[in-house]
Design a protein around this motif. Structure first.
Motif, PDB file in Angstrom:
ATOM      1  N   ALA A   9       8.517   3.481 -16.884  1.00 45.87           N
ATOM      2  CA  ALA A   9       7.385   2.713 -16.369  1.00 45.87           C
ATOM      3  C   ALA A   9       7.740   2.079 -15.026  1.00 45.87           C
ATOM      4  O   ALA A   9       6.922   2.061 -14.093  1.00 45.87           O
ATOM      5  N   LEU A  10       8.956   1.588 -14.909  1.00 41.01           N
ATOM      6  CA  LEU A  10       9.397   0.968 -13.661  1.00 41.01           C
ATOM      7  C   LEU A  10       9.471   2.002 -12.535  1.00 41.01           C
ATOM      8  O   LEU A  10       9.032   1.739 -11.408  1.00 41.01           O
ATOM      9  N   GLU A  11      10.012   3.163 -12.840  1.00 38.80           N
ATOM     10  CA  GLU A  11      10.067   4.232 -11.840  1.00 38.80           C
ATOM     11  C   GLU A  11       8.662   4.619 -11.384  1.00 38.80           C
ATOM     12  O   GLU A  11       8.420   4.824 -10.197  1.00 38.80           O
ATOM     13  N   TRP A  12       7.755   4.720 -12.342  1.00 38.51           N
ATOM     14  CA  TRP A  12       6.372   5.075 -12.005  1.00 38.51           C
ATOM     15  C   TRP A  12       5.768   4.011 -11.095  1.00 38.51           C
ATOM     16  O   TRP A  12       5.117   4.318 -10.105  1.00 38.51           O
ATOM     17  N   LEU A  13       6.003   2.742 -11.437  1.00 39.47           N
ATOM     18  CA  LEU A  13       5.450   1.645 -10.646  1.00 39.47           C
ATOM     19  C   LEU A  13       5.997   1.660  -9.223  1.00 39.47           C
ATOM     20  O   LEU A  13       5.249   1.495  -8.255  1.00 39.47           O
ATOM     21  N   VAL A  14       7.294   1.867  -9.078  1.00 39.15           N
ATOM     22  CA  VAL A  14       7.907   1.907  -7.751  1.00 39.15           C
ATOM     23  C   VAL A  14       7.315   3.053  -6.937  1.00 39.15           C
ATOM     24  O   VAL A  14       6.947   2.885  -5.771  1.00 39.15           O
ATOM     25  N   GLU A  15       7.206   4.218  -7.560  1.00 45.27           N
ATOM     26  CA  GLU A  15       6.635   5.368  -6.854  1.00 45.27           C
ATOM     27  C   GLU A  15       5.175   5.108  -6.497  1.00 45.27           C
ATOM     28  O   GLU A  15       4.731   5.401  -5.394  1.00 45.27           O
ATOM     29  N   TYR A  16       4.451   4.518  -7.423  1.00 43.69           N
ATOM     30  CA  TYR A  16       3.037   4.217  -7.210  1.00 43.69           C
ATOM     31  C   TYR A  16       2.859   3.302  -6.005  1.00 43.69           C
ATOM     32  O   TYR A  16       2.020   3.522  -5.142  1.00 43.69           O
ATOM     33  N   LEU A  17       3.693   2.278  -5.935  1.00 42.57           N
ATOM     34  CA  LEU A  17       3.552   1.303  -4.846  1.00 42.57           C
ATOM     35  C   LEU A  17       4.087   1.823  -3.520  1.00 42.57           C
ATOM     36  O   LEU A  17       3.499   1.577  -2.472  1.00 42.57           O
ATOM     37  N   THR A  18       5.205   2.519  -3.552  1.00 46.07           N
ATOM     38  CA  THR A  18       5.843   2.907  -2.296  1.00 46.07           C
ATOM     39  C   THR A  18       5.299   4.209  -1.721  1.00 46.07           C
ATOM     40  O   THR A  18       5.304   4.389  -0.515  1.00 46.07           O
TER      41      THR A  18
END
Length: 68
Positions: A9-18
């Protein structure tokens, strides 16, 4: 939610934001920087006012001890 799910979930969030929403991420980061700067200014102002209060107290005490 186990650790593996959290990490995904954290990886997805980072990718989503960046990657997907870079402009949102940039605004968010800039706002954080502004908040930090404001907080630092407040600390400096508080320190200055504290020093001024102490100087005034010392001056009043000295005047009481040694009036003209």
């Amino acid at each position: 939610m186990n650790n593996e799910e959290k990490e995904e979930a954290l990886e997805w969030l980072v990718e989503y934001l960046t990657v997907d929403h870079q402009d949102f991420y940039d605004k968010f980061r800039d706002n954080l920087r502004k908040k930090k700067k404001r907080a630092q200014k407040k600390k400096v102002q508080t320190r200055k006012s504290n020093v001024e209060e102490k100087v005034n107290e010392v001056g009043k005490r000295a005047h009481k001890m040694f009036p003209k």
